[in-house]
Design a protein around this motif. Structure first.
Motif, short mmCIF file in Angstrom:
data_model
loop_
_atom_site.label_atom_id
_atom_site.label_comp_id
_atom_site.label_asym_id
_atom_site.label_seq_id
_atom_site.Cartn_x
_atom_site.Cartn_y
_atom_site.Cartn_z
N MET A 101 57.96 86.39 6.47
CA MET A 101 58.04 87.27 6.47
C MET A 101 58.15 88.68 7.13
SD MET A 101 57.95 89.05 2.34
CE MET A 101 58.41 87.45 1.62
N PRO A 102 58.95 89.54 7.23
CA PRO A 102 58.72 90.01 8.26
C PRO A 102 58.03 91.66 7.91
CG PRO A 102 61.39 90.24 8.48
CD PRO A 102 60.60 89.25 7.48
N GLY A 103 57.53 92.29 8.50
CA GLY A 103 56.59 92.99 8.00
C GLY A 103 56.80 94.09 6.78
N ALA A 104 58.12 94.96 7.07
CA ALA A 104 58.72 95.77 5.63
C ALA A 104 58.16 95.41 5.04
CB ALA A 104 59.46 96.86 6.73
N TYR A 105 58.84 94.07 4.51
CA TYR A 105 59.03 93.26 3.24
C TYR A 105 58.23 93.28 3.14
CZ TYR A 105 64.15 92.66 4.75
OH TYR A 105 65.26 92.87 5.57
N ARG A 106 57.42 91.98 3.17
CA ARG A 106 56.52 91.82 3.57
C ARG A 106 54.61 93.28 2.89
NH1 ARG A 106 54.20 89.76 7.70
NH2 ARG A 106 53.34 91.29 8.48
N GLU A 107 54.86 94.42 3.80
CA GLU A 107 53.99 95.46 2.90
C GLU A 107 54.94 96.20 1.79
OE1 GLU A 107 54.24 98.39 6.34
OE2 GLU A 107 53.84 96.91 7.55
N ALA A 108 56.38 96.23 1.61
CA ALA A 108 56.90 96.82 0.48
C ALA A 108 56.12 95.76 -0.44
CB ALA A 108 58.50 96.86 0.51
N LEU A 145 52.55 100.29 -7.37
CA LEU A 145 53.26 101.74 -6.36
C LEU A 145 54.30 101.46 -7.32
CD1 LEU A 145 50.31 101.71 -5.17
CD2 LEU A 145 52.48 103.09 -3.25
N ARG A 146 54.82 102.01 -8.00
CA ARG A 146 56.86 102.23 -8.32
C ARG A 146 57.53 102.52 -7.02
NH1 ARG A 146 55.09 107.66 -11.69
NH2 ARG A 146 55.59 108.14 -9.32
N GLN A 156 57.93 106.42 -0.10
CA GLN A 156 57.63 106.93 0.18
C GLN A 156 56.61 107.28 1.15
OE1 GLN A 156 55.86 110.05 -2.49
NE2 GLN A 156 55.78 111.21 -1.54
N VAL A 157 55.74 105.62 1.24
CA VAL A 157 54.59 105.80 1.52
C VAL A 157 55.36 104.49 3.29
CG1 VAL A 157 53.02 103.69 2.56
CG2 VAL A 157 52.55 104.53 -0.01
N LEU A 158 56.33 104.44 3.26
CA LEU A 158 57.60 103.24 3.88
C LEU A 158 58.01 104.01 4.65
CD1 LEU A 158 56.59 100.06 2.55
CD2 LEU A 158 55.25 100.60 4.20
N ALA A 171 63.13 101.01 -0.80
CA ALA A 171 62.31 100.22 -1.78
C ALA A 171 62.44 99.21 -2.67
CB ALA A 171 61.19 101.07 -2.50
N ARG A 172 63.66 99.07 -3.93
CA ARG A 172 64.22 98.03 -4.48
C ARG A 172 64.40 97.40 -3.98
NH1 ARG A 172 64.28 99.25 -10.00
NH2 ARG A 172 64.51 101.96 -10.44
N VAL A 173 65.98 97.29 -2.89
CA VAL A 173 66.05 96.24 -2.04
C VAL A 173 65.28 95.65 -1.42
CG1 VAL A 173 67.93 96.19 0.07
CG2 VAL A 173 68.49 97.80 -1.84
N THR A 174 63.98 95.79 -0.80
CA THR A 174 63.68 95.34 0.26
C THR A 174 62.60 94.46 -0.58
OG1 THR A 174 63.72 97.53 1.66
CG2 THR A 174 61.29 95.81 1.88
N CYS A 175 62.11 95.01 -2.01
CA CYS A 175 60.89 93.99 -2.47
C CYS A 175 62.31 93.23 -3.08
CB CYS A 175 60.60 94.74 -4.06
SG CYS A 175 59.69 96.64 -3.49
#
Length: 54
Positions: free
Chosen positions: A1-8, A17-18, A24-26, A33-37
Motif C-alpha cells: 500500500m502506498p505511503g499516503a494511504y497507509r499513513e492516513a 484522528l478525525r 491537516q496532518v498530511l 482524507a475520507r477518499v484516501t481512507c
C-alpha cells in the motif's frame, strides 16, 4: 500500500484522528482524507482476499 494511504489509515483507525485532522496532518482536505481512507481500506481488503485465496 502506498505511503499516503497507509499513513492516513493509521492516523484514522489507530490514532483516532478525525478526517479533518488526518487531512491537516498530511496536507490535504477533509474530503481528501475520507477518499484516501476509503481507498486504503479497499486495498487492504483486496490484499486480504488475495492471501485467503478469494
Amino acid at each position: 500500500m502506498p505511503g499516503a494511504y497507509r499513513e492516513a489509515l493509521i492516523l484514522r483507525e489507530y490514532e483516532g484522528l478525525r478526517y479533518a485532522e488526518v487531512g491537516q496532518v498530511l496536507g490535504g482536505s477533509e474530503t481528501w482524507a475520507r477518499v484516501t481512507c476509503f481507498r486504503a481500506r479497499r486495498m487492504l481488503k483486496e490484499a486480504y482476499l488475495r492471501l485467503e485465496g478469494g
